[in-house]
Structures are given as structure tokens and as C-alpha cells.
Scaffold this motif. Structure first.
Motif, PDB file in Angstrom:
ATOM      1  N   ARG A  36       0.860  -1.187   0.000  1.00 38.20           N
ATOM      2  CA  ARG A  36       0.000   0.000   0.000  1.00 38.20           C
ATOM      3  C   ARG A  36       0.892   1.232   0.000  1.00 38.20           C
ATOM      4  NH1 ARG A  36      -2.995   1.188   5.523  1.00 38.20           N
ATOM      5  NH2 ARG A  36      -2.826   3.242   4.538  1.00 38.20           N
ATOM      6  N   SER A  37       0.453   2.294  -0.684  1.00 43.78           N
ATOM      7  CA  SER A  37       1.355   3.447  -0.794  1.00 43.78           C
ATOM      8  C   SER A  37       0.619   4.694  -1.232  1.00 43.78           C
ATOM      9  CB  SER A  37       2.471   3.152  -1.808  1.00 43.78           C
ATOM     10  OG  SER A  37       1.987   3.264  -3.130  1.00 43.78           O
ATOM     11  N   PHE A 149      -1.267  -1.063  -4.411  1.00 43.50           N
ATOM     12  CA  PHE A 149      -2.446  -0.219  -4.606  1.00 43.50           C
ATOM     13  C   PHE A 149      -2.239   1.087  -3.864  1.00 43.50           C
ATOM     14  CE2 PHE A 149      -3.292  -3.227  -1.188  1.00 43.50           C
ATOM     15  CZ  PHE A 149      -3.828  -2.469  -0.172  1.00 43.50           C
ATOM     16  N   HIS A 150      -2.711   2.169  -4.459  1.00 44.42           N
ATOM     17  CA  HIS A 150      -2.391   3.486  -3.889  1.00 44.42           C
ATOM     18  C   HIS A 150      -3.402   4.539  -4.318  1.00 44.42           C
ATOM     19  CE1 HIS A 150      -1.008   5.811  -7.452  1.00 44.42           C
ATOM     20  NE2 HIS A 150      -0.764   4.607  -7.959  1.00 44.42           N
ATOM     21  N   GLY A 154      -1.868   7.732   0.120  1.00 47.98           N
ATOM     22  CA  GLY A 154      -1.849   6.368   0.626  1.00 47.98           C
ATOM     23  C   GLY A 154      -2.436   6.219   2.015  1.00 47.98           C
ATOM     24  N   THR A 158      -6.651   4.357   0.046  1.00 53.62           N
ATOM     25  CA  THR A 158      -5.748   3.228   0.245  1.00 53.62           C
ATOM     26  C   THR A 158      -5.950   2.608   1.624  1.00 53.62           C
ATOM     27  OG1 THR A 158      -4.108   4.199  -1.230  1.00 53.62           O
ATOM     28  CG2 THR A 158      -3.315   2.539   0.328  1.00 53.62           C
ATOM     29  N   SER A 161      -9.024   0.503   1.557  1.00 55.55           N
ATOM     30  CA  SER A 161      -8.744  -0.665   0.709  1.00 55.55           C
ATOM     31  C   SER A 161      -7.947  -1.695   1.487  1.00 55.55           C
ATOM     32  CB  SER A 161      -7.967  -0.239  -0.543  1.00 55.55           C
ATOM     33  OG  SER A 161      -8.733   0.597  -1.371  1.00 55.55           O
ATOM     34  N   ALA A 162      -6.903  -1.235   2.166  1.00 56.68           N
ATOM     35  CA  ALA A 162      -6.083  -2.148   2.967  1.00 56.68           C
ATOM     36  C   ALA A 162      -6.915  -2.798   4.061  1.00 56.68           C
ATOM     37  CB  ALA A 162      -4.902  -1.394   3.572  1.00 56.68           C
ATOM     38  N   TYR A 180      -3.965   1.076   9.851  1.00 56.62           N
ATOM     39  CA  TYR A 180      -4.517   2.309   9.295  1.00 56.62           C
ATOM     40  C   TYR A 180      -3.890   3.541   9.954  1.00 56.62           C
ATOM     41  CZ  TYR A 180      -7.856   6.150   8.909  1.00 56.62           C
ATOM     42  OH  TYR A 180      -8.422   7.385   8.734  1.00 56.62           O
TER      43      TYR A 180
END
Length: 261
Positions: A36-37, A149-150, A154, A158, A161-162, A180
Motif C-alpha cells: 500500500r502506498s 495499490f495506492h 496512501g 488506500t 482498501s487495505a 490504518y
């Protein structure tokens, strides 16, 4: 390559591996599979080489068309680039206009962030984007490849999403929230950068506070999304099945791909 949470990317923000987190049944997420970024627009040649060696095979960009146009990702060799906007509106004002907007109401930044998080678990565009992300994750069945994914920083698109990926893999909510909230420390340099940038248009305490709220993360934001999920769907399992439309077979496949046995 060494297993560690923070990646050695010098020209970007918030690059993190989701490996190592334990699931409720005692399994562990594989390293070098989920990254993740923030955006990839400022990557150096060394950063690109590093991510290529890291095994990144998919770059899922959650930003809007306009964001991508204004700050295009530096493309990593042999990587499948996937434009996948969670929202395709906003980010259309000048810095001067944003500075004026956020200099009057001290709660506007926080209010807008909470509304954004609620929208990410109710809007059709977000639903489609999260489904597309999971479709990509389901394709990533090679042992030596990772999905990156970004969004822009992020932390929000993101961040959720994470969270959804970790929930689907069986990680507990407390661990997910801690992941998070790691963005709070990671974004401190970026918050200061934005404060310096907007100081060109006049700075007051209201604008500074709003910038801090807009460009960081907070439990309130995460909880706003979780509370909306529980209100609309009852629990996260229902949300994954009904909103993102994951099947039990797909969840089992994800766990086969991303969890150690």
C-alpha cells in the motif's frame, strides 16, 4: 529481500508492506505480496528499480482521472497499470481556492473527511473500485509477484482498501485499525509540506487545523466507515459479500494466495 513494514522508497510517501499480520485463525500474511502506498509520480530511477526488484506486478491507482493527469505514476517495467478511481470528482480547485475555502470553518476539514469515509462504503463508484481491486488480487497467484495499490497520499482510499483486504484475509479489527493509524506518523512530513505550500495564500489557525485534518488520518474517520458498514450491512462479513460482492470461494482463494499455510 528483507521483510519489513516500511519500504525503502525515497521519493514517495507511505510505502508499506502488509505482510506479517496474523489472522484470527493463527495464519500469517505473506511478505512481498501486498503493498500500500501514496502516488508514484515522484519516484526516482532507484525507486523504480527497487519496486521492480520487490516484485511489484500490478499498480492499482485509486485516484481520479484528474489526479492521474496532474501527477501521473512513474511506470515500473513489466507492471500492469490499472486506473481504478474510487471517486472521479473533486480535486478541481486551485490551491488559492482551497486555502480560502478552509480558512473560515475550523471543522470543515474533519467534516469532509468523515463524509468521504462514509461515501467510500456506500457510493457505487467506490463499490466498483473495491471490486476491481479484489479482482486484481485474485489474479496475483504467482509466488514472486505483489500488488501495489495506492491513492494520492496512501492513507484514505488506500487505507480503507487495505482494511477491506485485511478483513477478507481474517485479520482482527484492532490490528487493522493500528495499520490504518500508522499513516498518522508517516504523513507528518507531508502535512508540513502542505502547510508551507498553503502559507503562500495566507495562513491562520483555522486553515492549519483543517490541513492537519485533511492530510492525516484519525480514528474518527475509520470509525465513521465502520459504523456505516455496521448500520447498512450488520457486520464486515456481510459488507464484503453484499457491497464488494465477494463469494466464499473468492475469499478462500485470497487466503490461499496471501496467507502462509
Amino acid at each position: 529481500m528483507e521483510n519489513k513494514r516500511l519500504l525503502d522508497v525515497k521519493n514517495g510517501y507511505n510505502f508499506r508492506d502488509l505482510g506479517g499480520y496474523r489472522t484470527k485463525d493463527g495464519r500469517k500474511i505473506k511478505w512481498n505480496k501486498l503493498v500500500r502506498s501514496g502516488e508514484l509520480s515522484d519516484l526516482s530511477k532507484d525507486d523504480i528499480t527497487y519496486l521492480a526488484k520487490y516484485g511489484v506486478k500490478y499498480d492499482v491507482d485509486l485516484r481520479s482521472d484528474l489526479e492521474r493527469k496532474n501527477a501521473s505514476d512513474k511506470l515500473i517495467p513489466d507492471v500492469d497499470f490499472i486506473p481504478n478511481p474510487v471517486f472521479n470528482t473533486g480535486h478541481d480547485k486551485t490551491d488559492k481556492e482551497y486555502a480560502k475555502q478552509y480558512s473560515i470553518n475550523p471543522t470543515l476539514g474533519e467534516d469532509n473527511m468523515i463524509l468521504s469515509y462514509q461515501s467510500m462504503v456506500t457510493e457505487d463508484s467506490a463499490k466498483n473500485a473495491f471490486r476491481n481491486l479484489f479482482d486484481t488480487l485474485l489474479k496475483n497467484d504467482s509466488d514472486n509477484s505483489s500488488v501495489l495499490f495506492h491513492c494520492a497520499q496512501g492513507k484514505d482510499r488506500t487505507g480503507l482498501s487495505a482494511a477491506f483486504v485485511l478483513f477478507a484475509l481474517g485479520v482482527d479489527e484492532e490490528t487493522i485499525k493500528k495499520d490504518y493509524l500508522m499513516s498518522k506518523e508517516q504523513m507528518k512530513p507531508y502535512v508540513q509540506l502542505k502547510i508551507n505550500q498553503y502559507s503562500n495564500y495566507g495562513m491562520n489557525n483555522i486553515l492549519k487545523k483543517n490541513l492537519e485534518n485533511l492530510y492525516s488520518v484519525d480514528e474518527k474517520y475509520f470509525d465513521a466507515a465502520m459504523d456505516t458498514i455496521k448500520k447498512e450491512y450488520g457486520n464486515m462479513n456481510n459488507f464484503l459479500h453484499e457491497f464488494i460482492e465477494l463469494t466464499d470461494d473468492e475469499i478462500n482463494k485470497l487466503r490461499t494466495i496471501y496467507l502462509d499455510k
